[in-house]
Design a protein around this motif. Structure first.
Motif, PDB file in Angstrom:
ATOM      1  N   LEU A 192       0.623  -1.220   0.230  1.00 15.76           N
ATOM      2  CA  LEU A 192       0.432  -0.108  -0.241  1.00 15.76           C
ATOM      3  C   LEU A 192       0.896   1.090  -0.068  1.00 15.76           C
ATOM      4  O   LEU A 192       1.783   1.139   0.747  1.00 15.76           O
ATOM      5  CB  LEU A 192      -0.935  -0.169   0.803  1.00 15.76           C
ATOM      6  CG  LEU A 192      -1.850   1.701   1.197  1.00 15.76           C
ATOM      7  CD1 LEU A 192      -3.109   1.018   0.148  1.00 15.76           C
ATOM      8  CD2 LEU A 192      -2.799   1.034   2.942  1.00 15.76           C
ATOM      9  N   PRO A 193      -0.073   2.162  -0.908  1.00 17.56           N
ATOM     10  CA  PRO A 193       1.471   3.460  -1.028  1.00 17.56           C
ATOM     11  C   PRO A 193       1.487   4.229   0.265  1.00 17.56           C
ATOM     12  O   PRO A 193       1.204   5.116  -0.399  1.00 17.56           O
ATOM     13  CB  PRO A 193       1.202   3.950  -2.479  1.00 17.56           C
ATOM     14  CG  PRO A 193      -0.221   2.862  -3.012  1.00 17.56           C
ATOM     15  CD  PRO A 193      -0.781   2.200  -2.236  1.00 17.56           C
ATOM     16  N   TRP A 195       1.006  -0.337  -7.823  1.00 20.80           N
ATOM     17  CA  TRP A 195      -0.454  -0.907  -6.624  1.00 20.80           C
ATOM     18  C   TRP A 195      -1.706  -0.229  -7.182  1.00 20.80           C
ATOM     19  O   TRP A 195      -1.643   0.488  -7.572  1.00 20.80           O
ATOM     20  CB  TRP A 195       0.239  -0.135  -4.866  1.00 20.80           C
ATOM     21  CG  TRP A 195      -1.316  -0.389  -4.541  1.00 20.80           C
ATOM     22  CD1 TRP A 195      -1.433  -1.879  -3.376  1.00 20.80           C
ATOM     23  CD2 TRP A 195      -2.071  -0.005  -3.592  1.00 20.80           C
ATOM     24  NE1 TRP A 195      -2.791  -1.899  -2.378  1.00 20.80           N
ATOM     25  CE2 TRP A 195      -3.514  -0.387  -2.975  1.00 20.80           C
ATOM     26  CE3 TRP A 195      -2.893   1.686  -4.535  1.00 20.80           C
ATOM     27  CZ2 TRP A 195      -4.688   0.233  -2.417  1.00 20.80           C
ATOM     28  CZ3 TRP A 195      -4.048   1.803  -4.222  1.00 20.80           C
ATOM     29  CH2 TRP A 195      -4.512   1.145  -3.381  1.00 20.80           C
ATOM     30  N   THR A 196      -2.975  -0.957  -7.010  1.00 25.01           N
ATOM     31  CA  THR A 196      -3.942  -1.358  -7.663  1.00 25.01           C
ATOM     32  C   THR A 196      -4.940  -0.907  -6.692  1.00 25.01           C
ATOM     33  O   THR A 196      -5.104  -1.857  -5.880  1.00 25.01           O
ATOM     34  CB  THR A 196      -4.602  -1.071  -8.747  1.00 25.01           C
ATOM     35  OG1 THR A 196      -4.090  -3.074  -8.922  1.00 25.01           O
ATOM     36  CG2 THR A 196      -3.738  -0.994  -9.970  1.00 25.01           C
ATOM     37  N   TYR A 246      -9.129  -3.478   1.783  1.00 29.96           N
ATOM     38  CA  TYR A 246      -8.451  -2.680   2.985  1.00 29.96           C
ATOM     39  C   TYR A 246     -10.258  -1.603   2.937  1.00 29.96           C
ATOM     40  O   TYR A 246     -10.859  -1.484   2.945  1.00 29.96           O
ATOM     41  CB  TYR A 246      -8.410  -1.215   1.800  1.00 29.96           C
ATOM     42  CG  TYR A 246      -6.781  -2.071   1.511  1.00 29.96           C
ATOM     43  CD1 TYR A 246      -5.453  -2.154   1.573  1.00 29.96           C
ATOM     44  CD2 TYR A 246      -6.874  -2.398  -0.056  1.00 29.96           C
ATOM     45  CE1 TYR A 246      -4.097  -3.086   1.489  1.00 29.96           C
ATOM     46  CE2 TYR A 246      -5.977  -3.555  -0.449  1.00 29.96           C
ATOM     47  CZ  TYR A 246      -4.456  -3.143   0.652  1.00 29.96           C
ATOM     48  OH  TYR A 246      -3.430  -3.316  -0.068  1.00 29.96           O
ATOM     49  N   HIS A 247      -9.509  -1.975   4.830  1.00 28.00           N
ATOM     50  CA  HIS A 247     -10.925  -1.071   5.480  1.00 28.00           C
ATOM     51  C   HIS A 247     -10.747   0.573   5.337  1.00 28.00           C
ATOM     52  O   HIS A 247      -9.929   1.115   4.938  1.00 28.00           O
ATOM     53  CB  HIS A 247     -10.981  -1.409   7.192  1.00 28.00           C
ATOM     54  CG  HIS A 247      -9.970  -1.695   7.802  1.00 28.00           C
ATOM     55  ND1 HIS A 247      -9.101  -0.223   8.320  1.00 28.00           N
ATOM     56  CD2 HIS A 247      -8.843  -2.466   8.205  1.00 28.00           C
ATOM     57  CE1 HIS A 247      -8.068  -0.341   8.645  1.00 28.00           C
ATOM     58  NE2 HIS A 247      -8.002  -2.212   8.549  1.00 28.00           N
ATOM     59  N   GLY A 248     -12.221   1.275   6.301  1.00 25.79           N
ATOM     60  CA  GLY A 248     -11.685   3.202   6.107  1.00 25.79           C
ATOM     61  C   GLY A 248     -10.691   3.499   6.566  1.00 25.79           C
ATOM     62  O   GLY A 248     -10.010   4.279   6.253  1.00 25.79           O
TER      63      GLY A 248
END
Length: 543
Positions: free
Chosen positions: A81-82, A149-150, A214-216
């Motif tokens: 994750l960037p 990463w997307t 991915y959560h918030g």
């Protein structure tokens, strides 16, 4: 000699062919050596990799250097994750937007809508930052989505077999770290389709997009500045696009305590009703109007009932053809289905009332007796309400001696006078003889029978008093009995004819009453059912 000359020619041709072959081979080898010498300074001694000193002269070398620096120096880039904010204070923001291109299909039975959409995703990846001056002014680069990463954004309401129906095109990265991803796709989404007002229905479908893993606290899904776009929308022949909106919500699922943001794109569609109005609704209205015309046909024509049965059969056949057009769902009854059912019931009632009127029209005194309440209702009360009047007769009930005397006319009064004649009294012992012209008195025997005398000297009843008294009295009694029989016969015929006319008039009253009632119900049902639809006018599409 000819054979020697032919052999010489063959030897000459073969030598020329060998010379031409040698020349061509020499030219080919010389061209290959020239190309090898042209590039011999580019490759190193192992003839495998380009010489670094010459690589700057090849096309795209700046982009290759940039790709080498961005991708080779960061392993596992597509999985990392960037963002370093794992505490939830500054999550990575991913903006999303959607361009609606076309409505492909709306399946009412399976509750599925198929759309052609273009998604627009954008985020910031600080590991993809570079100085354009160091790479020949290169400010933008296209990257394979598998190399960077997307976000794993998926359609939560997907009804596709692959679930993710988007095509993963390349991402676009700029020198400041901004990444844009525009994946198109033919998406199939679930949609709760309500066909209550079919074919004047308005549907609201939504596409729910969200990050799957991915959560918030890690990735925050937000709306872009232009979240919805319909400039490229292609008009659909069955559906009108009324509106396209987007809304961001946060969901808390039972499995996980963290919030999960999502974006819903609401699509408002309205069905074009022109096709269904022309091909289904108008024929149904015409059939309902034709069913009313059956009450205008006279019952004596013999085609009254067959006309109604033909309409009923035609309506049933038309409903069978309509079954393929209506949405095959049992959650609600379509508006058009309700209207067809009401019309079918009204036509069936018309057939029943037509049978009733034919039955009343065919009745006579020998088979049916008209009861007092039937006379009151069908011959007195309803004609007044319906503004009807039996031609040539003001109805009054046939009861009482006075009324019967009026109907019988002068004949009954003549018989009563005849019974009081002196000669008739002589037969009973209390009378005397009268003048000879007594039996020709109009007031005595009635105008109906006195008119049969063709001459004023020709008596209607001969004077037989010249004979014996008994004979005269006996003949007089026979004449009196014959007059009574004739009078009774004519009186019965008049009453029978009047009763037949009363039954016929009663059937006309029932026809008029059925026409008014069913016409009123048809108008009420038509306006009540069809006017309950949202609108009958096609709104202008957006975009």
């Amino acid at each position: 000699m000819p054979e020697i000359f032919a052999g010489f020619q063959f030897f000459k041709v073969s030598i020329l062919n060998q010379v031409l072959t040698c020349v061509l081979l020499t030219l080919l080898f010389s061209t290959t050596n020239a190309h090898e010498k042209e590039f011999e300074g580019i490759y190193s001694s192992d003839d495998t990799y380009p010489d670094p000193s010459i690589i700057d002269d090849l096309p795209g070398h700046n982009e290759r250097r940039l790709l080498t620096n961005l991708l080779d120096n960061y392993p596992h880039r597509s999985m990392v994750l960037p963002s370093d904010s794992y505490d939830g204070e500054n999550p990575l923001q991913v903006s999303i937007g959607m361009t609606l291109v076309q409505i492909l299909n709306v399946d009412e039975k399976n509750q599925v809508i198929t759309l052609n959409v273009w998604l627009s995703l954008a985020w910031l990846d600080k590991s993809l930052v570079w100085e354009p001056d160091e790479y020949g002014g290169l400010s933008e680069i296209h990257l394979n989505p598998k190399k960077v990463w997307t976000p794993d954004i998926l359609l939560y309401t997907s009804a596709d077999e692959r679930f993710d129906a988007t095509f993963h095109v390349n991402t676009i990265a700029t020198y400041d770290g901004s990444v844009t991803w525009l994946p198109p796709g033919l998406v199939r989404s679930t949609c709760a389709i309500d066909v209550t007002y079919f074919p004047f229905d308005v549907q609201r479908c939504f596409l729910k997009y969200g990050v799957w893993t991915y959560h918030g606290h890690l990735v925050d899904l937000v709306l872009s500045d232009e979240a919805t776009d319909t400039t490229s929308f292609l008009t659909n022949g069955e559906w009108l696009l009324q509106n396209l909106t987007a809304n961001r919500t946060i969901e808390h699922y039972a499995c996980c305590p963290e919030p999960y943001p999502d974006v819903k794109f609401y699509i408002y569609l309205r069905r074009r009703s022109m096709y269904y109005t022309v091909n289904i609704l108008i024929p149904c209205v015409v059939l309902s109007v034709l069913s009313l015309l059956s009450f205008i046909l006279p019952a004596e024509t013999g085609e009254k009932l067959s006309f109604c049965i033909t309409l009923l059969l035609g309506l049933n056949i038309f409903m069978g053809l309509l079954g393929g057009k209506l949405p095959t769902t049992s959650t609600s009854i379509p508006l058009l289905g309700k209207y067809f059912t009401c019309v079918l019931i009204l036509v069936s009632v018309s057939v029943i009332m037509t049978i009733t009127t034919i039955n009343l029209n065919s009745r006579n005194p020998n088979t049916h007796k008209m009861h007092r309440w039937v006379r009151k209702v069908l011959l007195e009360w309803l004609p007044i309400i319906l503004w009807m009047k039996q031609p040539g007769r003001t109805y009054k009930p046939l009861c009482g001696t006075a009324e019967r005397d009026k109907i019988a006319g002068q004949t009954q009064r003549g018989i009563e006078l005849l019974e009081n004649a002196p000669t008739y009294k002589d037969r009973r012992g209390n009378g005397s003889a009268t003048q000879s012209n007594y039996f020709n008195d109009v007031n005595l025997i009635g105008i109906k029978y006195a008119n049969y005398a063709t001459d004023e000297h020709e008596p209607m009843i001969a004077d037989t008093r010249t004979g014996p008294k008994e004979r005269r009295n006996r003949e007089l009694c026979l004449i009196l009995e014959e007059l009574r029989a004739l009078n009774g016969r004519h009186e019965r015929q008049d009453r029978d004819e009047q009763v037949i006319y009363d039954w016929k008039f009663a059937s006309m009253v029932v026809d008029r009453m059925s026409l008014l009632i069913i016409s009123l119900i048809t108008v009420i049902v038509t306006f009540k059912i069809l006017w309950s639809a949202p609108t009958f006018v096609d709104d202008e599409p957006i975009g």
